[in-house]
Design a protein around this motif. Structure first.
Motif, PDB file in Angstrom:
ATOM      1  N   VAL A 185      -7.182  -0.531  -0.618  1.00 35.75           N
ATOM      2  CA  VAL A 185      -7.882  -0.118  -1.838  1.00 35.75           C
ATOM      3  C   VAL A 185      -8.167  -1.367  -2.676  1.00 35.75           C
ATOM      4  O   VAL A 185      -7.259  -2.117  -3.037  1.00 35.75           O
ATOM      5  CB  VAL A 185      -7.046   0.889  -2.656  1.00 35.75           C
ATOM      6  N   HIS A 186      -9.458  -1.582  -2.953  1.00 36.61           N
ATOM      7  CA  HIS A 186      -9.898  -2.743  -3.736  1.00 36.61           C
ATOM      8  C   HIS A 186     -10.412  -2.241  -5.085  1.00 36.61           C
ATOM      9  O   HIS A 186     -11.345  -1.447  -5.125  1.00 36.61           O
ATOM     10  CB  HIS A 186     -11.015  -3.454  -2.952  1.00 36.61           C
ATOM     11  N   LEU A 187      -9.774  -2.682  -6.169  1.00 37.45           N
ATOM     12  CA  LEU A 187     -10.197  -2.245  -7.508  1.00 37.45           C
ATOM     13  C   LEU A 187     -10.544  -3.466  -8.366  1.00 37.45           C
ATOM     14  O   LEU A 187      -9.811  -4.453  -8.368  1.00 37.45           O
ATOM     15  CB  LEU A 187      -9.064  -1.438  -8.169  1.00 37.45           C
ATOM     16  N   GLY A 198     -17.121 -10.871 -20.142  1.00 35.53           N
ATOM     17  CA  GLY A 198     -16.632 -12.200 -19.788  1.00 35.53           C
ATOM     18  C   GLY A 198     -16.350 -12.366 -18.295  1.00 35.53           C
ATOM     19  O   GLY A 198     -15.925 -13.422 -17.865  1.00 35.53           O
ATOM     20  N   GLY A 199     -16.544 -11.326 -17.496  1.00 34.95           N
ATOM     21  CA  GLY A 199     -16.287 -11.422 -16.053  1.00 34.95           C
ATOM     22  C   GLY A 199     -15.125 -10.547 -15.630  1.00 34.95           C
ATOM     23  O   GLY A 199     -14.775  -9.583 -16.329  1.00 34.95           O
ATOM     24  N   ILE A 200     -14.501 -10.901 -14.498  1.00 37.75           N
ATOM     25  CA  ILE A 200     -13.423 -10.070 -13.949  1.00 37.75           C
ATOM     26  C   ILE A 200     -12.155 -10.179 -14.796  1.00 37.75           C
ATOM     27  O   ILE A 200     -11.670 -11.265 -15.084  1.00 37.75           O
ATOM     28  CB  ILE A 200     -13.132 -10.457 -12.485  1.00 37.75           C
ATOM     29  N   VAL A 201     -11.639  -9.013 -15.231  1.00 38.79           N
ATOM     30  CA  VAL A 201     -10.431  -8.969 -16.043  1.00 38.79           C
ATOM     31  C   VAL A 201      -9.211  -8.684 -15.164  1.00 38.79           C
ATOM     32  O   VAL A 201      -8.111  -9.181 -15.406  1.00 38.79           O
ATOM     33  CB  VAL A 201     -10.535  -7.842 -17.107  1.00 38.79           C
ATOM     34  N   PHE A 202      -9.427  -7.848 -14.143  1.00 41.81           N
ATOM     35  CA  PHE A 202      -8.316  -7.438 -13.281  1.00 41.81           C
ATOM     36  C   PHE A 202      -8.879  -7.141 -11.887  1.00 41.81           C
ATOM     37  O   PHE A 202      -9.936  -6.520 -11.751  1.00 41.81           O
ATOM     38  CB  PHE A 202      -7.653  -6.175 -13.854  1.00 41.81           C
ATOM     39  N   GLU A 203      -8.162  -7.576 -10.841  1.00 40.73           N
ATOM     40  CA  GLU A 203      -8.614  -7.293  -9.479  1.00 40.73           C
ATOM     41  C   GLU A 203      -7.402  -7.120  -8.565  1.00 40.73           C
ATOM     42  O   GLU A 203      -6.495  -7.948  -8.561  1.00 40.73           O
ATOM     43  CB  GLU A 203      -9.507  -8.433  -8.965  1.00 40.73           C
ATOM     44  N   SER A 204      -7.376  -6.030  -7.808  1.00 40.12           N
ATOM     45  CA  SER A 204      -6.305  -5.805  -6.834  1.00 40.12           C
ATOM     46  C   SER A 204      -6.952  -5.481  -5.493  1.00 40.12           C
ATOM     47  O   SER A 204      -7.859  -4.657  -5.413  1.00 40.12           O
ATOM     48  CB  SER A 204      -5.424  -4.637  -7.301  1.00 40.12           C
ATOM     49  N   GLY A 205      -6.520  -6.175  -4.434  1.00 41.28           N
ATOM     50  CA  GLY A 205      -6.997  -5.847  -3.091  1.00 41.28           C
ATOM     51  C   GLY A 205      -8.237  -6.592  -2.645  1.00 41.28           C
ATOM     52  O   GLY A 205      -8.985  -6.116  -1.795  1.00 41.28           O
ATOM     53  N   LYS A 206      -8.445  -7.808  -3.188  1.00 39.60           N
ATOM     54  CA  LYS A 206      -9.596  -8.602  -2.742  1.00 39.60           C
ATOM     55  C   LYS A 206      -9.360  -9.102  -1.309  1.00 39.60           C
ATOM     56  O   LYS A 206      -8.264  -9.552  -0.969  1.00 39.60           O
ATOM     57  CB  LYS A 206      -9.770  -9.799  -3.682  1.00 39.60           C
ATOM     58  N   ILE A 207     -10.404  -9.010  -0.469  1.00 41.76           N
ATOM     59  CA  ILE A 207     -10.266  -9.415   0.937  1.00 41.76           C
ATOM     60  C   ILE A 207     -10.898 -10.788   1.149  1.00 41.76           C
ATOM     61  O   ILE A 207     -12.025 -11.033   0.702  1.00 41.76           O
ATOM     62  CB  ILE A 207     -10.965  -8.393   1.864  1.00 41.76           C
ATOM     63  N   LEU A 208     -10.183 -11.658   1.834  1.00 43.58           N
ATOM     64  CA  LEU A 208     -10.715 -12.982   2.135  1.00 43.58           C
ATOM     65  C   LEU A 208     -11.482 -12.941   3.465  1.00 43.58           C
ATOM     66  O   LEU A 208     -11.372 -11.970   4.224  1.00 43.58           O
ATOM     67  CB  LEU A 208      -9.571 -13.993   2.220  1.00 43.58           C
ATOM     68  N   GLY A 209     -12.226 -14.002   3.732  1.00 41.11           N
ATOM     69  CA  GLY A 209     -13.088 -14.066   4.916  1.00 41.11           C
ATOM     70  C   GLY A 209     -12.368 -13.771   6.222  1.00 41.11           C
ATOM     71  O   GLY A 209     -12.935 -13.161   7.137  1.00 41.11           O
ATOM     72  N   ASP A 210     -11.098 -14.182   6.351  1.00 34.84           N
ATOM     73  CA  ASP A 210     -10.378 -13.992   7.619  1.00 34.84           C
ATOM     74  C   ASP A 210      -9.660 -12.642   7.678  1.00 34.84           C
ATOM     75  O   ASP A 210      -8.934 -12.364   8.627  1.00 34.84           O
ATOM     76  CB  ASP A 210      -9.380 -15.133   7.844  1.00 34.84           C
ATOM     77  N   GLY A 211      -9.843 -11.796   6.648  1.00 29.21           N
ATOM     78  CA  GLY A 211      -9.244 -10.458   6.673  1.00 29.21           C
ATOM     79  C   GLY A 211      -7.945 -10.372   5.887  1.00 29.21           C
ATOM     80  O   GLY A 211      -7.397  -9.293   5.697  1.00 29.21           O
ATOM     81  N   ARG A 212      -7.431 -11.532   5.391  1.00 26.83           N
ATOM     82  CA  ARG A 212      -6.206 -11.468   4.585  1.00 26.83           C
ATOM     83  C   ARG A 212      -6.510 -10.821   3.236  1.00 26.83           C
ATOM     84  O   ARG A 212      -7.641 -10.859   2.763  1.00 26.83           O
ATOM     85  CB  ARG A 212      -5.640 -12.869   4.356  1.00 26.83           C
ATOM     86  N   VAL A 213      -5.477 -10.226   2.625  1.00 27.85           N
ATOM     87  CA  VAL A 213      -5.670  -9.540   1.353  1.00 27.85           C
ATOM     88  C   VAL A 213      -4.925 -10.324   0.271  1.00 27.85           C
ATOM     89  O   VAL A 213      -3.739 -10.624   0.430  1.00 27.85           O
ATOM     90  CB  VAL A 213      -5.121  -8.097   1.414  1.00 27.85           C
ATOM     91  N   VAL A 214      -5.624 -10.659  -0.814  1.00 27.79           N
ATOM     92  CA  VAL A 214      -5.009 -11.413  -1.906  1.00 27.79           C
ATOM     93  C   VAL A 214      -3.845 -10.601  -2.488  1.00 27.79           C
ATOM     94  O   VAL A 214      -3.985  -9.407  -2.735  1.00 27.79           O
ATOM     95  CB  VAL A 214      -6.050 -11.725  -3.006  1.00 27.79           C
ATOM     96  N   GLY A 215      -2.694 -11.233  -2.655  1.00 25.45           N
ATOM     97  CA  GLY A 215      -1.547 -10.567  -3.278  1.00 25.45           C
ATOM     98  C   GLY A 215      -0.659  -9.844  -2.294  1.00 25.45           C
ATOM     99  O   GLY A 215       0.389  -9.317  -2.663  1.00 25.45           O
ATOM    100  N   GLU A 216      -1.039  -9.813  -1.012  1.00 22.73           N
ATOM    101  CA  GLU A 216      -0.234  -9.074  -0.041  1.00 22.73           C
ATOM    102  C   GLU A 216       0.954  -9.904   0.447  1.00 22.73           C
ATOM    103  O   GLU A 216       0.797 -11.012   0.927  1.00 22.73           O
ATOM    104  CB  GLU A 216      -1.100  -8.695   1.173  1.00 22.73           C
ATOM    105  N   ASP A 222      -0.971  -8.956  -8.118  1.00 21.66           N
ATOM    106  CA  ASP A 222      -0.448  -9.240  -6.777  1.00 21.66           C
ATOM    107  C   ASP A 222       0.174  -8.013  -6.111  1.00 21.66           C
ATOM    108  O   ASP A 222       0.912  -8.126  -5.149  1.00 21.66           O
ATOM    109  CB  ASP A 222       0.473 -10.469  -6.747  1.00 21.66           C
ATOM    110  N   GLU A 223      -0.172  -6.830  -6.628  1.00 22.95           N
ATOM    111  CA  GLU A 223       0.193  -5.591  -5.947  1.00 22.95           C
ATOM    112  C   GLU A 223      -1.090  -4.956  -5.395  1.00 22.95           C
ATOM    113  O   GLU A 223      -2.110  -4.940  -6.069  1.00 22.95           O
ATOM    114  CB  GLU A 223       0.867  -4.626  -6.929  1.00 22.95           C
ATOM    115  N   VAL A 224      -1.007  -4.453  -4.174  1.00 21.03           N
ATOM    116  CA  VAL A 224      -2.198  -3.851  -3.564  1.00 21.03           C
ATOM    117  C   VAL A 224      -1.774  -2.691  -2.667  1.00 21.03           C
ATOM    118  O   VAL A 224      -0.752  -2.757  -1.991  1.00 21.03           O
ATOM    119  CB  VAL A 224      -3.032  -4.926  -2.809  1.00 21.03           C
TER     120      VAL A 224
END
Ligand code: HEC
Ligand code: HEC
Ligand code: HEC
Ligand code: HEC
Length: 433
Positions: free
Chosen positions: A269-271, A277-295, A309-311
């Motif tokens: 789940v990516h929220l 001013g731009g992004i205030v909060f983001e959970s579940g961003k996916i990187l190019g190689d498939g890793r998930v930020v915060g996992e 850092d919770e996803v």
């Protein structure tokens, strides 16, 4: 995927990886479902059941042509009795080709089929039931320690999940995975009439491997099935000074858990919350190689998320007997986590014990859906945009990483470098003015 069950480069890479620590003898285990025809033929002729080295995949092997046809017409249509975990049976009393071939219809021009193929078409109710698929879509893999089998692990339980859902018995696997249409099932005889028959695409969710195999039509169909599998919605928003509460709901529309099947499948789940001013909060961003930020693998299951850092990741995570997380099928002893979303109608009382969730303490994790509350403690300037996405990966980054350095493993890693392993299932967004 059925016709590619032996050619599938992911299967070959994983098999070669497992063999390095478990030994060649486990190949006959995988062969039951991935190279079923070659396995049956080799057993009849009392020859070795082996896939790699000079086995079935080698062109000089006498059973090669049986192996590469995968789960073919004549394999499925000769299944006489179902079993689970590859323990189905095929009638070997009659010498080929004078064998029965089973199907859903009462044969009308059966003699035509016999004349041209040697098979006798024979009716079997079995083909209309989900039990038919349970032969291979319940998988128990042996747990190997120091070269011997110490127990069996429920690697896949798709049929058991379906059995304990609202789809049993009215909507068997065939009703979702084989599209119904009226057509003539044979070109001969010329006067044959049309019947309510089923297309044999067996589309699942794995469009990536089909693309790699060059089956682009199949990949498109798989993507359609995946998009029909689940819905994500923003259910409510509550905003007061310096705090935003968002409730997100995910609904499972598949006939079993979402995701189901092979343990490398997962949904994320990516929220994203944005203001001027731009992004205030983001959970579940996916990187190019498939890793998930915060996992932090394995990420735990959440009811409430209040930090970036919770996803939320819906997946099954395997562990070995000593309690360590493992990606090796043949080391797996138990699940460390299984928070895959349950199918509608799942009853905890009648559930097969191997299908119960693991590591989930969450009151609204219920049959058919799950809710997550996001709490964003920050100051915003309206308007605020909230966007959620449900993403699916057939092969997680960790499963790719864990493949051992075999020739087949290295080739596969090279092959998927150019493939995007993440597919969008569904999304929703709202603007708070
Ligand atoms: C994974 C197992 C499987 C494989 C592989 C398979 N079939 Fe079937 N087939 C089925 C099932 C199950 C049905 C019954 C579907 C229903 O009516 O609900 C069926 C139905 C049929 C029918 C009746 C008409 C229809 O389409 O419903 C024919 C004819 C047929 N199959 C031929 C084939 C041929 C030819 C192939 C190879 C190209 C093939 N099958 C491969 C499982 C399989
Ligand atoms: C003889 C064993 C066997 C039988 C019987 C069988 N399957 Fe399969 N099925 C497999 C295997 C093995 C794969 C995976 C092939 C691969 O990925 O390499 C598979 C793959 C699939 C997929 C595609 C999954 C993906 O990765 O997208 C679907 C959907 C599916 N099967 C549905 C069914 C249904 C529905 C039935 C019953 C009508 C059925 N199967 C009967 C062995 C079987
Ligand atoms: C109500 C419709 C429905 C029914 C009934 C159903 N499925 Fe599915 N199936 C789906 C959808 C949608 C997906 C894609 C989402 C997912 O992977 O969970 C799927 C995915 C799959 C996959 C692919 C998983 C992957 O890794 O790509 C397999 C295999 C599968 N189903 C087998 C079965 C079997 C076997 C049965 C019967 C025991 C069955 N399905 C019953 C809708 C259904
Ligand atoms: C009882 C039948 C059965 C046995 C035995 C079996 N598999 Fe499978 N395998 C399946 C089915 C069914 C699927 C498809 C499930 C899905 O798509 O999620 C599958 C899928 C896979 C996949 C994923 C393929 C892809 O394209 O994503 C890999 C890898 C795999 N199997 C490896 C193995 C290995 C290695 C063994 C032996 C240790 C093995 N399997 C034994 C039935 C079996």
């Amino acid at each position: 995927m059925h016709s590619s069950s032996a050619k599938d480069p992911y299967f070959i890479a994983k098999l070669s990886s497992e063999v390095t620590f478990a030994g060649n003898f486990i190949e006959k285990e995988c062969a039951k479902c991935h190279t079923p025809k070659a396995t049956i033929e080799a057993k009849i002729e009392k020859k070795e059941v082996i896939i790699l080295s000079n086995g079935f995949l080698s062109e000089s092997n006498e059973f090669h042509r049986f192996a590469i046809s995968g789960i073919s017409c004549t394999l499925c249509h000769q299944i006489k009795r179902n079993g689970i975990s590859g323990n189905y049976s095929v009638d070997l009393n009659y010498r080929k080709p004078e064998r029965a071939i089973y199907g859903p219809f009462i044969p009308l021009y059966g003699i035509e089929m016999y004349r041209s193929s040697g098979y006798f078409p024979t009716r079997s109710e079995n083909f209309l039931k989900a039990d038919f698929c349970s032969s291979c879509h319940v998988v128990y893999t042996p747990t190997i320690e120091n070269g011997s089998v110490i127990s069996y692990f429920p690697e896949q339980t798709t049929f058991f999940e379906w059995h304990n859902s609202v789809y049993n018995p009215e909507k068997p696997c065939q009703s979702c995975h084989m599209k119904k249409e009226r057509f003539k099932i044979s070109t001969k005889p010329g006067n044959l009439f049309e019947r309510n028959a089923k297309h044999h695409h067996f589309s699942g969710a794995n469009s990536q491997i089909l693309s790699i195999l060059g089956k682009n039509e199949g990949a498109k169909r798989a993507e359609e099935v995946l998009k029909s599998s689940a819905k994500i919605r923003i259910k409510s928003l509550n905003i007061n000074e310096n705090e935003l509460e968002i409730v997100v709901e995910i609904e499972n529309k598949a006939g079993h858990k979402f995701p189901t099947g092979f343990p490398s499948r997962r949904a994320i789940v990516h929220l994203v919350v944005e203001d001027e001013g731009g992004i205030v909060f983001e959970s579940g961003k996916i990187l190019g190689d498939g890793r998930v930020v915060g996992e932090d693998y394995p990420e735990r299951h959440y009811e409430l998320i209040d930090s970036e850092d919770e996803v939320q990741i819906y997946e099954s995570v395997m562990m070995s007997r000593d309690g360590r997380v493992t990606f090796d099928l043949l080391k797996a002893y138990r699940y460390f986590k299984d928070n895959r979303i349950l199918p509608k109608g799942f009853s905890f009382l009648s559930a097969h014990p191997d299908t119960l969730p693991v590591g989930v303490e969450d009151d609204n994790f219920s049959p058919g859906s799950d809710k997550i509350t996001y709490l964003v403690k920050k100051s915003f300037k309206k308007p605020i945009k909230v966007k959620v996405e449900l993403l699916y990966q057939p092969i997680s980054f960790f499963f790719v990483e864990s493949l051992r350095e075999t020739k087949e493993g290295v080739e596969f890693r090279e092959l998927i470098k150019k493939t995007d392993l993440t597919t969008l299932v569904d999304s929703d967004e709202t603007i708070i003015q």
